[in-house]
Design a protein around this motif. Structure first.
Motif, PDB file in Angstrom:
ATOM      1  N   GLY A 247      60.954 -19.306  62.653  1.00 54.10           N
ATOM      2  CA  GLY A 247      59.639 -18.705  62.675  1.00 54.10           C
ATOM      3  C   GLY A 247      59.676 -17.199  62.553  1.00 54.10           C
ATOM      4  N   TRP A 248      58.496 -16.647  62.301  1.00 52.17           N
ATOM      5  CA  TRP A 248      58.306 -15.210  62.251  1.00 52.17           C
ATOM      6  C   TRP A 248      57.328 -14.795  63.327  1.00 52.17           C
ATOM      7  N   TYR A 249      57.653 -13.720  64.023  1.00 50.78           N
ATOM      8  CA  TYR A 249      56.809 -13.119  65.038  1.00 50.78           C
ATOM      9  C   TYR A 249      56.600 -11.658  64.679  1.00 50.78           C
ATOM     10  N   ARG A 250      55.571 -11.043  65.265  1.00 48.42           N
ATOM     11  CA  ARG A 250      55.370  -9.623  65.029  1.00 48.42           C
ATOM     12  C   ARG A 250      54.876  -8.947  66.293  1.00 48.42           C
ATOM     13  N   GLN A 251      55.162  -7.664  66.385  1.00 54.37           N
ATOM     14  CA  GLN A 251      54.734  -6.872  67.525  1.00 54.37           C
ATOM     15  C   GLN A 251      54.183  -5.545  67.027  1.00 54.37           C
ATOM     16  N   ALA A 252      52.880  -5.362  67.199  1.00 57.02           N
ATOM     17  CA  ALA A 252      52.222  -4.120  66.844  1.00 57.02           C
ATOM     18  C   ALA A 252      52.292  -3.161  68.025  1.00 57.02           C
ATOM     19  N   PRO A 253      52.153  -1.851  67.777  1.00 60.59           N
ATOM     20  CA  PRO A 253      52.208  -0.882  68.872  1.00 60.59           C
ATOM     21  C   PRO A 253      51.203  -1.198  69.971  1.00 60.59           C
TER      22      PRO A 253
ATOM     23  N   LYS B 120      50.967  -3.827  71.786  1.00 60.25           N
ATOM     24  CA  LYS B 120      50.609  -5.232  71.899  1.00 60.25           C
ATOM     25  C   LYS B 120      51.842  -6.092  72.162  1.00 60.25           C
ATOM     26  N   GLN B 121      51.600  -7.306  72.647  1.00 55.10           N
ATOM     27  CA  GLN B 121      52.680  -8.256  72.879  1.00 55.10           C
ATOM     28  C   GLN B 121      53.170  -8.847  71.567  1.00 55.10           C
ATOM     29  N   ARG B 122      54.403  -9.307  71.584  1.00 59.22           N
ATOM     30  CA  ARG B 122      54.931 -10.015  70.435  1.00 59.22           C
ATOM     31  C   ARG B 122      54.172 -11.329  70.265  1.00 59.22           C
ATOM     32  N   ALA B 123      53.752 -11.620  69.053  1.00 56.32           N
ATOM     33  CA  ALA B 123      52.938 -12.792  68.778  1.00 56.32           C
ATOM     34  C   ALA B 123      53.491 -13.581  67.605  1.00 56.32           C
ATOM     35  N   ALA B 124      53.296 -14.882  67.648  1.00 62.29           N
ATOM     36  CA  ALA B 124      53.738 -15.740  66.563  1.00 62.29           C
ATOM     37  C   ALA B 124      52.909 -15.492  65.311  1.00 62.29           C
ATOM     38  N   VAL B 125      53.563 -15.538  64.162  1.00 57.12           N
ATOM     39  CA  VAL B 125      52.910 -15.382  62.871  1.00 57.12           C
ATOM     40  C   VAL B 125      52.957 -16.683  62.079  1.00 57.12           C
ATOM     41  N   ALA B 126      54.145 -17.238  61.931  1.00 54.74           N
ATOM     42  CA  ALA B 126      54.334 -18.456  61.161  1.00 54.74           C
ATOM     43  C   ALA B 126      55.549 -19.207  61.674  1.00 54.74           C
ATOM     44  N   HIS B 127      55.545 -20.496  61.452  1.00 51.95           N
ATOM     45  CA  HIS B 127      56.584 -21.375  61.968  1.00 51.95           C
ATOM     46  C   HIS B 127      56.863 -22.466  60.949  1.00 51.95           C
ATOM     47  N   ILE B 128      58.129 -22.855  60.826  1.00 54.61           N
ATOM     48  CA  ILE B 128      58.479 -23.926  59.904  1.00 54.61           C
ATOM     49  C   ILE B 128      59.560 -24.795  60.535  1.00 54.61           C
ATOM     50  N   THR B 129      59.362 -26.106  60.482  1.00 53.66           N
ATOM     51  CA  THR B 129      60.334 -27.037  61.040  1.00 53.66           C
ATOM     52  C   THR B 129      61.445 -27.301  60.037  1.00 53.66           C
ATOM     53  N   SER B 130      62.470 -28.009  60.486  1.00 56.70           N
ATOM     54  CA  SER B 130      63.568 -28.355  59.595  1.00 56.70           C
ATOM     55  C   SER B 130      63.094 -29.232  58.447  1.00 56.70           C
ATOM     56  N   GLY B 131      62.007 -29.973  58.655  1.00 53.35           N
ATOM     57  CA  GLY B 131      61.454 -30.829  57.624  1.00 53.35           C
ATOM     58  C   GLY B 131      60.438 -30.156  56.724  1.00 53.35           C
ATOM     59  N   GLY B 132      60.133 -28.877  56.986  1.00 54.91           N
ATOM     60  CA  GLY B 132      59.235 -28.141  56.127  1.00 54.91           C
ATOM     61  C   GLY B 132      57.788 -28.096  56.571  1.00 54.91           C
TER      62      GLY B 132
ATOM     63  N   TYR C 143      50.554 -21.509  60.979  1.00 51.11           N
ATOM     64  CA  TYR C 143      50.250 -20.098  60.846  1.00 51.11           C
ATOM     65  C   TYR C 143      49.217 -19.688  61.873  1.00 51.11           C
ATOM     66  N   THR C 144      49.320 -18.454  62.335  1.00 50.34           N
ATOM     67  CA  THR C 144      48.258 -17.921  63.154  1.00 50.34           C
ATOM     68  C   THR C 144      47.037 -17.702  62.266  1.00 50.34           C
ATOM     69  N   ASP C 145      45.844 -17.838  62.838  1.00 55.32           N
ATOM     70  CA  ASP C 145      44.616 -17.833  62.045  1.00 55.32           C
ATOM     71  C   ASP C 145      44.453 -16.588  61.178  1.00 55.32           C
ATOM     72  N   SER C 146      44.861 -15.441  61.672  1.00 58.25           N
ATOM     73  CA  SER C 146      44.627 -14.193  60.966  1.00 58.25           C
ATOM     74  C   SER C 146      45.411 -14.056  59.659  1.00 58.25           C
ATOM     75  N   VAL C 147      46.426 -14.894  59.455  1.00 59.00           N
ATOM     76  CA  VAL C 147      47.227 -14.790  58.233  1.00 59.00           C
ATOM     77  C   VAL C 147      47.090 -16.002  57.326  1.00 59.00           C
ATOM     78  N   LYS C 148      46.340 -17.007  57.741  1.00 58.49           N
ATOM     79  CA  LYS C 148      46.175 -18.205  56.926  1.00 58.49           C
ATOM     80  C   LYS C 148      45.560 -17.861  55.576  1.00 58.49           C
TER      81      LYS C 148
ATOM     82  N   TYR D 284      59.816  -9.999  63.465  1.00 66.09           N
ATOM     83  CA  TYR D 284      61.055 -10.553  63.979  1.00 66.09           C
ATOM     84  C   TYR D 284      61.241 -11.990  63.526  1.00 66.09           C
ATOM     85  N   CYS D 285      62.450 -12.318  63.168  1.00 63.96           N
ATOM     86  CA  CYS D 285      62.824 -13.680  62.842  1.00 63.96           C
ATOM     87  C   CYS D 285      63.313 -14.390  64.099  1.00 63.96           C
TER      88      CYS D 285
END
Length: 120
Positions: free
Chosen positions: A35-41, A43-55, A59-64, A94-95
């Motif tokens: 997955g990918w996470y991000r941290q803005a100045p 703010k807390q680190r937040a999830a952005v996107a996630h992918i399982t081994s099966g594909g 996604y968080t709503d703001s990036v869909k 962050y990865c």
């Protein structure tokens, strides 16, 4: 030893695109979810996107509709294609990955992060 290394961050104008990459290396039996996470100045680190081994992806709503996560299992790499970037996407990205060094162990790992700055 397992390491995750991100690349592809940088400066971009609003509306532009960037592709982030995260490559895992070391003693790897298998890579599970990534997955990918991000941290803005300020703010807390937040999830952005996630992918399982099966594909399967999430996604968080703001990036869909703007971001796409994918992976290349042969290269032990996960990607984040970011389109139509907005200033509010500015953050350190962050990865993260769940990796098994052997068939009977599983650990969670973080990369060092890559800066993405979107100007208006």
């Amino acid at each position: 030893q397992v390491t995750l290394v991100e690349s592809g961050g940088g400066l971009v104008q609003a509306g532009g695109s960037l592709r982030l990459s995260c490559a895992a290396s070391g003693s790897i039996f298998s890579i599970n979810a990534m997955g990918w996470y991000r941290q803005a100045p300020g703010k807390q680190r937040a999830a952005v996107a996630h992918i399982t081994s099966g594909g399967s992806t999430n996604y968080t709503d703001s990036v869909k509709g703007r971001f796409n996560i994918s992976r290349d299992n042969a290269k032990n790499t996960v990607y984040l294609q970011m389109n139509s970037l907005k200033p509010e996407d500015t953050a350190v990205y962050y990865c993260n990955a769940d990796i098994s060094p052997t068939w009977y162990k599983n650990y969670n790992y973080w990369g060092q992060g890559t800066q993405v700055t979107v100007s208006s």
